[in-house]
Design a protein around this motif. Sequence first.
Motif, short mmCIF file in Angstrom:
data_model
loop_
_atom_site.label_atom_id
_atom_site.label_comp_id
_atom_site.label_asym_id
_atom_site.label_seq_id
_atom_site.Cartn_x
_atom_site.Cartn_y
_atom_site.Cartn_z
N LEU A 91 0.82 -1.22 0.00
CA LEU A 91 0.00 0.00 0.00
C LEU A 91 0.85 1.27 0.00
CD1 LEU A 91 -2.81 -0.82 2.59
CD2 LEU A 91 -3.12 -0.46 0.15
N GLN A 92 2.15 1.14 0.14
CA GLN A 92 3.01 2.32 0.24
C GLN A 92 2.80 3.27 -0.94
OE1 GLN A 92 7.06 1.32 2.63
NE2 GLN A 92 6.91 0.38 0.61
N PHE A 93 2.78 4.57 -0.62
CA PHE A 93 2.72 5.64 -1.62
C PHE A 93 1.40 5.68 -2.39
CE2 PHE A 93 7.18 4.22 -1.32
CZ PHE A 93 7.73 5.35 -0.73
N SER A 94 0.36 5.01 -1.86
CA SER A 94 -0.93 5.04 -2.54
C SER A 94 -1.49 6.45 -2.56
CB SER A 94 -1.92 4.10 -1.84
OG SER A 94 -3.23 4.27 -2.37
N THR A 95 -2.02 6.86 -3.69
CA THR A 95 -2.67 8.16 -3.81
C THR A 95 -4.16 8.01 -4.09
OG1 THR A 95 -2.11 8.26 -6.17
CG2 THR A 95 -0.58 9.32 -4.64
N VAL A 96 -4.67 6.79 -3.96
CA VAL A 96 -6.11 6.56 -4.20
C VAL A 96 -6.85 6.12 -2.95
CG1 VAL A 96 -5.70 5.96 -6.62
CG2 VAL A 96 -5.80 4.14 -4.90
N ILE A 97 -6.15 5.58 -1.97
CA ILE A 97 -6.85 5.04 -0.80
C ILE A 97 -7.45 6.16 0.04
CG2 ILE A 97 -4.86 4.96 0.79
CD1 ILE A 97 -6.04 2.07 1.52
N GLU A 98 -8.73 6.01 0.39
CA GLU A 98 -9.47 7.02 1.13
C GLU A 98 -9.74 6.63 2.58
OE1 GLU A 98 -13.01 7.66 -1.10
OE2 GLU A 98 -11.97 8.57 -2.81
N GLN A 99 -9.75 5.33 2.84
CA GLN A 99 -10.07 4.87 4.20
C GLN A 99 -9.22 3.65 4.54
OE1 GLN A 99 -13.98 3.13 4.81
NE2 GLN A 99 -14.07 3.92 6.88
N ILE A 100 -8.63 3.69 5.73
CA ILE A 100 -7.89 2.55 6.26
C ILE A 100 -8.40 2.28 7.66
CG2 ILE A 100 -5.64 1.60 6.86
CD1 ILE A 100 -4.37 3.49 4.86
N ASP A 101 -9.04 1.13 7.83
CA ASP A 101 -9.59 0.75 9.13
C ASP A 101 -8.73 -0.37 9.70
OD1 ASP A 101 -10.98 -0.11 11.32
OD2 ASP A 101 -12.94 -0.16 10.34
N LEU A 102 -7.91 -0.01 10.69
CA LEU A 102 -7.01 -0.96 11.34
C LEU A 102 -7.56 -1.45 12.67
CD1 LEU A 102 -3.69 1.05 10.79
CD2 LEU A 102 -4.55 -0.82 9.37
N SER A 103 -8.83 -1.18 12.95
CA SER A 103 -9.39 -1.52 14.26
C SER A 103 -9.49 -3.03 14.47
CB SER A 103 -10.78 -0.90 14.42
OG SER A 103 -11.70 -1.49 13.52
N LEU A 104 -9.54 -3.78 13.37
CA LEU A 104 -9.62 -5.25 13.38
C LEU A 104 -10.97 -5.77 13.85
CD1 LEU A 104 -6.10 -6.12 14.89
CD2 LEU A 104 -6.70 -5.61 12.52
N VAL A 105 -11.95 -4.90 14.04
CA VAL A 105 -13.29 -5.32 14.44
C VAL A 105 -14.31 -4.73 13.49
CG1 VAL A 105 -12.69 -5.60 16.86
CG2 VAL A 105 -13.54 -3.39 16.06
N GLY A 106 -15.52 -5.29 13.51
CA GLY A 106 -16.58 -4.78 12.67
C GLY A 106 -17.22 -3.54 13.26
N MET A 107 -18.15 -2.96 12.52
CA MET A 107 -18.83 -1.75 12.98
C MET A 107 -19.58 -2.00 14.28
SD MET A 107 -20.38 0.33 9.76
CE MET A 107 -21.56 -0.95 9.41
N HIS A 108 -19.48 -1.02 15.18
CA HIS A 108 -20.21 -1.04 16.45
C HIS A 108 -19.80 -2.20 17.36
CE1 HIS A 108 -22.50 1.91 14.30
NE2 HIS A 108 -23.07 1.02 13.51
N GLN A 109 -18.61 -2.78 17.12
CA GLN A 109 -18.11 -3.85 17.99
C GLN A 109 -17.06 -3.30 18.94
OE1 GLN A 109 -16.68 -7.00 15.44
NE2 GLN A 109 -18.74 -7.73 14.96
N ASN A 110 -16.94 -3.96 20.08
CA ASN A 110 -15.96 -3.55 21.08
C ASN A 110 -14.54 -3.65 20.50
OD1 ASN A 110 -14.35 -3.11 23.31
ND2 ASN A 110 -15.35 -4.63 24.60
N PRO A 111 -13.77 -2.56 20.48
CA PRO A 111 -12.43 -2.58 19.87
C PRO A 111 -11.37 -3.25 20.74
CG PRO A 111 -12.85 -0.42 20.78
CD PRO A 111 -14.13 -1.19 20.95
N GLU A 112 -11.70 -3.52 22.01
CA GLU A 112 -10.73 -4.16 22.89
C GLU A 112 -10.71 -5.66 22.64
OE1 GLU A 112 -10.59 -2.73 26.99
OE2 GLU A 112 -12.29 -1.42 26.49
N LEU A 113 -9.55 -6.16 22.20
CA LEU A 113 -9.41 -7.57 21.85
C LEU A 113 -8.48 -8.28 22.83
CD1 LEU A 113 -9.02 -7.22 17.97
CD2 LEU A 113 -11.08 -7.85 19.24
N TYR A 114 -8.88 -9.48 23.24
CA TYR A 114 -8.06 -10.29 24.14
C TYR A 114 -7.97 -11.70 23.57
CZ TYR A 114 -9.07 -6.47 27.37
OH TYR A 114 -9.20 -5.22 27.94
#
Length: 271
Positions: A91-114
């Motif tokens: 993905l380095q140097f991309s000029t087209v990417i608009e969104q990067i979601d690194l949360s690793l969880v789905g929408m409205h899910q608890n982001p704390e992972l164990y």
Amino acid sequence: MFAVAVTPPKSPYDTIMARINRSKSPSSTFMITGTDDWGTLDFGEIEKDLAARLSDYDMNAILVHIDAARNVKRLKLTNCTNITGVGLIPLQFSTVIEQIDLSLVGMHQNPELYPEPEISRELVLPILQTIINENRCALKHLEFPHKWRKYNSGDGTYGTAELTQFIEQYNEMIENRGPASCSKCNERLEHPHHNMIDYDEQYYGTQLATCHQCLKYYCTNCTDEDDCLYLTFCYTYIAKSVAQQELDAVVAQASFAQVVCRIIVPILIAW
């Protein structure tokens, strides 16, 4: 004693690429992405256990295969808890990417992972840095893993100095694009209700006023007729979904009408 031939299990990459190849068939319904041009790559659309087994090698191979730096506009690493992030190098140097979601969880899910996921700030931030350094950077929304932005009880701070420095540079990039306005009331977004990533304590590492779905900006004052904030649910996205459902219904009705005209009516006439 009998010799038994055992077929080695396929890697997650092999499994996904086989599905991608099958998805090119008109009869297939499998899609990792929402479009044929790889505009959206959302790993939340495959089985959770398959996404969780993806290695950095698998991720790198997938991104190289689809030429992600030129094609992917939205990347969501939902359930990709096994990667360190080095596999995101394509993905380095991309000029087209608009969104990067690194949360690793789905929408409205608890982001704390164990247990905590493997994703490494030290490996991923340099990749993100190449993106925001581009003059034609298109990035609008960036979401970090919870483990990067959590409270450090040892020194009473949030995140790290390196992450805070990156956030400041990201915000400067956003600010250089000029003023942003609320998509509902058209009022200019002013601090603290801006479209940048917060690095204050309460919302450290969280991008404000930006809808995760449509990537439009909304202030924290605009509400709907039920007095619900627009950012509680994305009304722009819901409107799109409703419109798509209505269009699908029209197409279905048209298809049924075609069946009646082309098949059933001739049979009745012949009868």
